[in-house]
Design an enzyme around this catalytic site. Structure first.
Site, PDB file in Angstrom:
ATOM      1  N   ARG A 175     120.468  63.295  20.964  1.00 54.62           N
ATOM      2  CA  ARG A 175     121.801  63.327  20.304  1.00 54.62           C
ATOM      3  C   ARG A 175     121.728  64.070  18.961  1.00 54.62           C
ATOM      4  O   ARG A 175     122.329  63.651  17.968  1.00 54.62           O
ATOM      5  CB  ARG A 175     122.328  61.902  20.060  1.00 54.62           C
ATOM      6  CG  ARG A 175     122.589  61.088  21.303  1.00 54.62           C
ATOM      7  CD  ARG A 175     123.709  61.692  22.158  1.00 54.62           C
ATOM      8  NE  ARG A 175     124.117  60.807  23.227  1.00 54.62           N
ATOM      9  CZ  ARG A 175     123.539  60.754  24.431  1.00 54.62           C
ATOM     10  NH1 ARG A 175     122.543  61.561  24.732  1.00 54.62           N
ATOM     11  NH2 ARG A 175     123.982  59.917  25.341  1.00 54.62           N
ATOM     12  N   SER A 249     129.569  55.894  23.440  1.00 53.79           N
ATOM     13  CA  SER A 249     128.629  55.068  22.663  1.00 53.79           C
ATOM     14  C   SER A 249     128.890  55.279  21.174  1.00 53.79           C
ATOM     15  O   SER A 249     128.914  56.413  20.707  1.00 53.79           O
ATOM     16  CB  SER A 249     127.181  55.479  22.944  1.00 53.79           C
ATOM     17  OG  SER A 249     126.874  55.352  24.300  1.00 53.79           O
ATOM     18  N   GLU A 345     126.446  57.206  16.313  1.00 59.55           N
ATOM     19  CA  GLU A 345     126.448  58.486  17.035  1.00 59.55           C
ATOM     20  C   GLU A 345     127.751  59.240  16.768  1.00 59.55           C
ATOM     21  O   GLU A 345     127.783  60.461  16.662  1.00 59.55           O
ATOM     22  CB  GLU A 345     126.302  58.235  18.538  1.00 59.55           C
ATOM     23  CG  GLU A 345     126.247  59.517  19.345  1.00 59.55           C
ATOM     24  CD  GLU A 345     126.616  59.349  20.803  1.00 59.55           C
ATOM     25  OE1 GLU A 345     125.855  58.754  21.555  1.00 59.55           O
ATOM     26  OE2 GLU A 345     127.693  59.862  21.193  1.00 59.55           O
TER      27      GLU A 345
HETATM   28  P1  FAD Z   1     134.770  66.635  19.059  1.00 59.29           P
HETATM   29  O1  FAD Z   1     134.879  65.153  19.075  1.00 59.29           O
HETATM   30  O2  FAD Z   1     136.003  67.409  18.917  1.00 59.29           O
HETATM   31  O3  FAD Z   1     133.750  67.063  17.914  1.00 59.29           O
HETATM   32  C1  FAD Z   1     132.503  66.412  17.768  1.00 59.29           C
HETATM   33  C2  FAD Z   1     131.768  67.040  16.556  1.00 59.29           C
HETATM   34  O4  FAD Z   1     131.444  68.392  16.845  1.00 59.29           O
HETATM   35  C3  FAD Z   1     132.614  67.087  15.297  1.00 59.29           C
HETATM   36  O5  FAD Z   1     131.752  66.951  14.195  1.00 59.29           O
HETATM   37  C4  FAD Z   1     133.233  68.485  15.323  1.00 59.29           C
HETATM   38  O6  FAD Z   1     133.542  68.958  14.023  1.00 59.29           O
HETATM   39  C5  FAD Z   1     132.128  69.285  15.946  1.00 59.29           C
HETATM   40  N1  FAD Z   1     132.578  70.409  16.774  1.00 59.29           N
HETATM   41  C6  FAD Z   1     133.318  70.332  17.907  1.00 59.29           C
HETATM   42  N2  FAD Z   1     133.454  71.541  18.458  1.00 59.29           N
HETATM   43  C7  FAD Z   1     132.793  72.405  17.645  1.00 59.29           C
HETATM   44  C8  FAD Z   1     132.572  73.817  17.674  1.00 59.29           C
HETATM   45  N3  FAD Z   1     133.062  74.585  18.642  1.00 59.29           N
HETATM   46  N4  FAD Z   1     131.851  74.374  16.674  1.00 59.29           N
HETATM   47  C9  FAD Z   1     131.344  73.613  15.680  1.00 59.29           C
HETATM   48  N5  FAD Z   1     131.528  72.283  15.597  1.00 59.29           N
HETATM   49  C10 FAD Z   1     132.231  71.688  16.580  1.00 59.29           C
HETATM   50  N6  FAD Z   1     128.338  61.966  24.862  1.00 59.29           N
HETATM   51  C11 FAD Z   1     127.134  62.113  25.449  1.00 59.29           C
HETATM   52  O7  FAD Z   1     126.264  62.820  24.937  1.00 59.29           O
HETATM   53  N7  FAD Z   1     126.853  61.487  26.634  1.00 59.29           N
HETATM   54  C12 FAD Z   1     127.747  60.703  27.272  1.00 59.29           C
HETATM   55  O8  FAD Z   1     127.448  60.161  28.338  1.00 59.29           O
HETATM   56  C13 FAD Z   1     129.031  60.536  26.666  1.00 59.29           C
HETATM   57  N8  FAD Z   1     129.963  59.738  27.247  1.00 59.29           N
HETATM   58  C14 FAD Z   1     131.162  59.578  26.654  1.00 59.29           C
HETATM   59  C15 FAD Z   1     132.116  58.755  27.302  1.00 59.29           C
HETATM   60  C16 FAD Z   1     133.369  58.572  26.753  1.00 59.29           C
HETATM   61  C17 FAD Z   1     134.374  57.695  27.457  1.00 59.29           C
HETATM   62  C18 FAD Z   1     133.694  59.237  25.534  1.00 59.29           C
HETATM   63  C19 FAD Z   1     135.079  59.086  24.951  1.00 59.29           C
HETATM   64  C20 FAD Z   1     132.766  60.031  24.890  1.00 59.29           C
HETATM   65  C21 FAD Z   1     131.483  60.204  25.446  1.00 59.29           C
HETATM   66  N9  FAD Z   1     130.507  61.005  24.829  1.00 59.29           N
HETATM   67  C22 FAD Z   1     129.295  61.193  25.430  1.00 59.29           C
HETATM   68  C23 FAD Z   1     130.768  61.644  23.527  1.00 59.29           C
HETATM   69  C24 FAD Z   1     131.516  62.988  23.641  1.00 59.29           C
HETATM   70  O9  FAD Z   1     132.139  63.124  24.893  1.00 59.29           O
HETATM   71  C25 FAD Z   1     130.586  64.181  23.436  1.00 59.29           C
HETATM   72  O10 FAD Z   1     129.939  64.083  22.180  1.00 59.29           O
HETATM   73  C26 FAD Z   1     131.323  65.519  23.502  1.00 59.29           C
HETATM   74  O11 FAD Z   1     130.408  66.573  23.521  1.00 59.29           O
HETATM   75  C27 FAD Z   1     132.309  65.706  22.338  1.00 59.29           C
HETATM   76  O12 FAD Z   1     133.057  66.868  22.604  1.00 59.29           O
HETATM   77  P2  FAD Z   1     134.428  67.171  21.851  1.00 59.29           P
HETATM   78  O13 FAD Z   1     134.844  68.532  22.216  1.00 59.29           O
HETATM   79  O14 FAD Z   1     135.397  66.084  22.144  1.00 59.29           O
HETATM   80  O15 FAD Z   1     133.957  67.117  20.349  1.00 59.29           O
HETATM   81  N1  EPU Z   2     123.050  46.843  28.065  1.00 65.48           N
HETATM   82  C1  EPU Z   2     123.312  45.514  27.819  1.00 65.48           C
HETATM   83  N2  EPU Z   2     124.576  45.166  27.427  1.00 65.48           N
HETATM   84  C2  EPU Z   2     125.566  46.078  27.289  1.00 65.48           C
HETATM   85  C3  EPU Z   2     125.291  47.433  27.530  1.00 65.48           C
HETATM   86  C4  EPU Z   2     124.010  47.798  27.926  1.00 65.48           C
HETATM   87  O1  EPU Z   2     122.446  44.660  27.937  1.00 65.48           O
HETATM   88  O2  EPU Z   2     126.688  45.692  26.921  1.00 65.48           O
HETATM   89  C5  EPU Z   2     121.674  47.229  28.476  1.00 65.48           C
HETATM   90  C6  EPU Z   2     121.418  47.030  29.964  1.00 65.48           C
HETATM   91  O3  EPU Z   2     120.107  46.563  30.134  1.00 65.48           O
HETATM   92  C7  EPU Z   2     121.487  48.432  30.511  1.00 65.48           C
HETATM   93  C8  EPU Z   2     120.960  49.257  29.352  1.00 65.48           C
HETATM   94  O4  EPU Z   2     121.437  48.575  28.188  1.00 65.48           O
HETATM   95  O5  EPU Z   2     120.727  48.596  31.655  1.00 65.48           O
HETATM   96  C9  EPU Z   2     121.412  50.701  29.334  1.00 65.48           C
HETATM   97  O6  EPU Z   2     122.830  50.743  29.470  1.00 65.48           O
HETATM   98  P1  EPU Z   2     123.548  52.040  30.063  1.00 65.48           P
HETATM   99  O7  EPU Z   2     122.871  52.511  31.306  1.00 65.48           O
HETATM  100  O8  EPU Z   2     125.001  51.756  30.141  1.00 65.48           O
HETATM  101  O9  EPU Z   2     123.257  53.157  28.993  1.00 65.48           O
HETATM  102  P2  EPU Z   2     123.316  53.144  27.404  1.00 65.48           P
HETATM  103  O10 EPU Z   2     121.912  53.208  26.897  1.00 65.48           O
HETATM  104  O11 EPU Z   2     124.164  52.040  26.894  1.00 65.48           O
HETATM  105  C10 EPU Z   2     123.277  55.729  27.234  1.00 65.48           C
HETATM  106  C11 EPU Z   2     124.027  56.782  26.486  1.00 65.48           C
HETATM  107  C12 EPU Z   2     125.334  57.092  27.179  1.00 65.48           C
HETATM  108  C13 EPU Z   2     125.019  57.597  28.578  1.00 65.48           C
HETATM  109  C14 EPU Z   2     124.243  56.529  29.329  1.00 65.48           C
HETATM  110  C15 EPU Z   2     123.759  57.011  30.675  1.00 65.48           C
HETATM  111  C16 EPU Z   2     123.392  56.661  24.154  1.00 65.48           C
HETATM  112  C17 EPU Z   2     123.770  56.262  22.778  1.00 65.48           C
HETATM  113  N3  EPU Z   2     124.261  56.362  25.109  1.00 65.48           N
HETATM  114  O12 EPU Z   2     124.041  54.543  27.145  1.00 65.48           O
HETATM  115  O13 EPU Z   2     125.997  58.123  26.454  1.00 65.48           O
HETATM  116  O14 EPU Z   2     126.197  57.911  29.272  1.00 65.48           O
HETATM  117  O15 EPU Z   2     123.068  56.163  28.569  1.00 65.48           O
HETATM  118  O16 EPU Z   2     122.737  57.931  30.508  1.00 65.48           O
HETATM  119  O17 EPU Z   2     122.332  57.239  24.341  1.00 65.48           O
HETATM  120  C18 EPU Z   2     127.529  58.532  24.685  1.00 65.48           C
HETATM  121  O18 EPU Z   2     126.616  59.149  24.126  1.00 65.48           O
HETATM  122  O19 EPU Z   2     128.683  58.441  24.199  1.00 65.48           O
HETATM  123  C19 EPU Z   2     127.268  57.875  25.967  1.00 65.48           C
HETATM  124  C20 EPU Z   2     128.180  57.171  26.632  1.00 65.48           C
END
Ligand code: FAD
Ligand code: EPU
Length: 349
Positions: A175, A249, A345
């Site tokens: 990240r 997250s 994050e």
């Molecule tokens: P924004 O929220 O618009 O911007 C994020 C940051 O990047 C800000 O600081 C912004 O200024 C900057 N920025 C954006 N675009 C640019 C650009 N073109 N140039 C320079 N700076 C820029 N993330 C994960 O890694 N893994 C996941 O599994 C994951 N799951 C998610 C699930 C949900 C339901 C949600 C809501 C979010 C999740 N995220 C996850 C977080 C998010 O989706 C990612 O970080 C995504 O890449 C953000 O994209 P955005 O375009 O919305 O960025």
């Molecule tokens: N867990 C709990 N309680 C909870 C949630 C999770 O006990 O309420 C424990 C469970 O043991 C579970 C483990 O945590 O097995 C891992 O949970 P999960 O698989 O949901 O993944 P995570 O570690 O919570 C990360 C990323 C997610 C990504 C998933 C799948 C980060 C900060 N988050 O979540 O990314 O989608 O793995 O790879 O690394 C994001 O970055 O926004 C995001 C959603």
């Protein structure tokens, strides 16, 4: 292309926080971005020059899915809408695809799957735009963007020129990238080039994928099947931001040394941790937060989600400050209980 004043950002962030931007504009090309930054050439007429200029703080916005606004933004918000997907190189093994930063991430993933290009299928359904994907090296289900990333182009806000970044230049980590640290707020990422596999290398290392594929009755592995499995898992675990405001997250999963992990496990035998390549352990922050009793907690419209405690939510009209304050309480309680300091994050503005 026009600069608007005092615009609500509610529809531009997935937390659904209702704050205002002093100025707001969208751009579709690098030329438009350049023009917006050179206030003398602005097509809007009635703004005093000092206000229209780039002296104001500037925030680049993609899909707004990794941002928490805690107050009005007293500056210029620039929404990146640069579109386009094109193949720039191809050989027997790989296809190199350059993608405009304003393209929707999941739309791009689907495009790859439809073309049988492998490498991003595990990253299905991550909200947001392509331009933000290298910012925090998005990751999910055993894959990170660094695995298919080839290069990017970014426009330097002050020097007003485009710079090319290779994979090494980006210094990707969990990240993390240079754009979150030493080059924070300096660049606008305008396009990203990915190197995709013509012959898929399937990654089903993340436990839940295997179980889901089995449940789906998949006999022959394909990138379509993996994408579908990931979509099913995500939909069952993560709240849909269209229904409940959130930014995924809220905290990163913290890394600790093996010694710390062993000590923690003595006191908390069920603690969840995964060994890393360097021997450290990555703790599941969701487990730590749930253990502290936060899962399902709600105060007003700010809450900790009842399926996934790593996700903070806005049930309707929470302010960014209320969500931030809740995150601080969670952080403190995890620190007191486990001696582990969580890192946010989500980008706090
Ligand atoms: P924004 O929220 O618009 O911007 C994020 C940051 O990047 C800000 O600081 C912004 O200024 C900057 N920025 C954006 N675009 C640019 C650009 N073109 N140039 C320079 N700076 C820029 N993330 C994960 O890694 N893994 C996941 O599994 C994951 N799951 C998610 C699930 C949900 C339901 C949600 C809501 C979010 C999740 N995220 C996850 C977080 C998010 O989706 C990612 O970080 C995504 O890449 C953000 O994209 P955005 O375009 O919305 O960025
Ligand atoms: N867990 C709990 N309680 C909870 C949630 C999770 O006990 O309420 C424990 C469970 O043991 C579970 C483990 O945590 O097995 C891992 O949970 P999960 O698989 O949901 O993944 P995570 O570690 O919570 C990360 C990323 C997610 C990504 C998933 C799948 C980060 C900060 N988050 O979540 O990314 O989608 O793995 O790879 O690394 C994001 O970055 O926004 C995001 C959603």
């Amino acid at each position: 292309m026009k600069i608007q004043e005092n615009i609500s950002l509610k529809q531009y962030n997935t937390f659904g926080i209702d704050v205002a931007a002093k100025q707001f504009a969208e751009f579709n090309t690098v030329a438009e971005l350049r023009e917006l930054l050179e206030f003398k050439k602005l097509p809007t007429t009635n703004l005093p020059v000092r206000q229209a200029g780039y002296q104001l703080p500037t925030l680049i916005l993609g899909g707004g899915s990794n941002i928490l606004f805690t107050k009005n933004f007293d500056g210029l918000v620039l929404k990146n809408n640069i579109a386009g997907i094109k193949i720039i190189q191809e050989d027997a093994h790989y296809v190199y695809v350059q993608v405009g930063a304003g393209e929707n991430w999941h739309g791009f993933v689907q495009y790859c799957i439809n073309n049988n290009w492998a490498g991003v299928e595990n990253l299905s359904l991550i909200p947001g735009n392509v331009g933000a994907s290298p910012m925090q090296n998005i990751g999910a289900y055993g894959v990170e963007i660094k695995d298919t990333f080839y290069s990017l182009e970014a426009f330097h806000l002050k020097e007003k020129k485009t710079i090319h970044f290779s994979r090494n230049d980006c210094e990707f980590g969990y990240r993390d990238s240079v754009f979150k640290r030493k080059f924070k707020d300096e660049f606008v990422i305008t396009s990203v080039t990915y190197r995709l596999n013509k012959v898929p290398v399937f990654n089903t290392s993340y436990g839940a994928i295997g179980q889901e594929l089995e449940k789906m009755g998949v006999k022959e592995l394909s990138i379509q099947a993996i994408s579908e499995a990931v979509i099913n898992i995500r939909s069952s675990k993560l709240p849909d931001p269209k229904k409940t405001g959130n930014a995924g997250s809220f905290f990163k999963n913290p890394h600790v040394t093996v010694e710390t992990f062993r000590k923690l496990r003595e006191n908390f035998p069920k603690i969840v941790g995964y060994v890393q390549e360097n021997g450290d352990y990555k703790l599941a922050a969701g487990w730590l937060i749930e253990y502290c009793g936060w899962k399902g907690f709600r105060r007003g419209d700010a809450g900790c989600h009842s399926w996934q405690s790593l996700v903070l939510v806005n049930y309707g009209n929470a302010s960014g400050k209320e969500i931030f304050d809740l995150s601080e309480e969670i952080l403190q309680s995890v620190k007191e209980k486990f001696g582990v300091v969580l890192e946010r994050e989500v980008n706090i503005i």
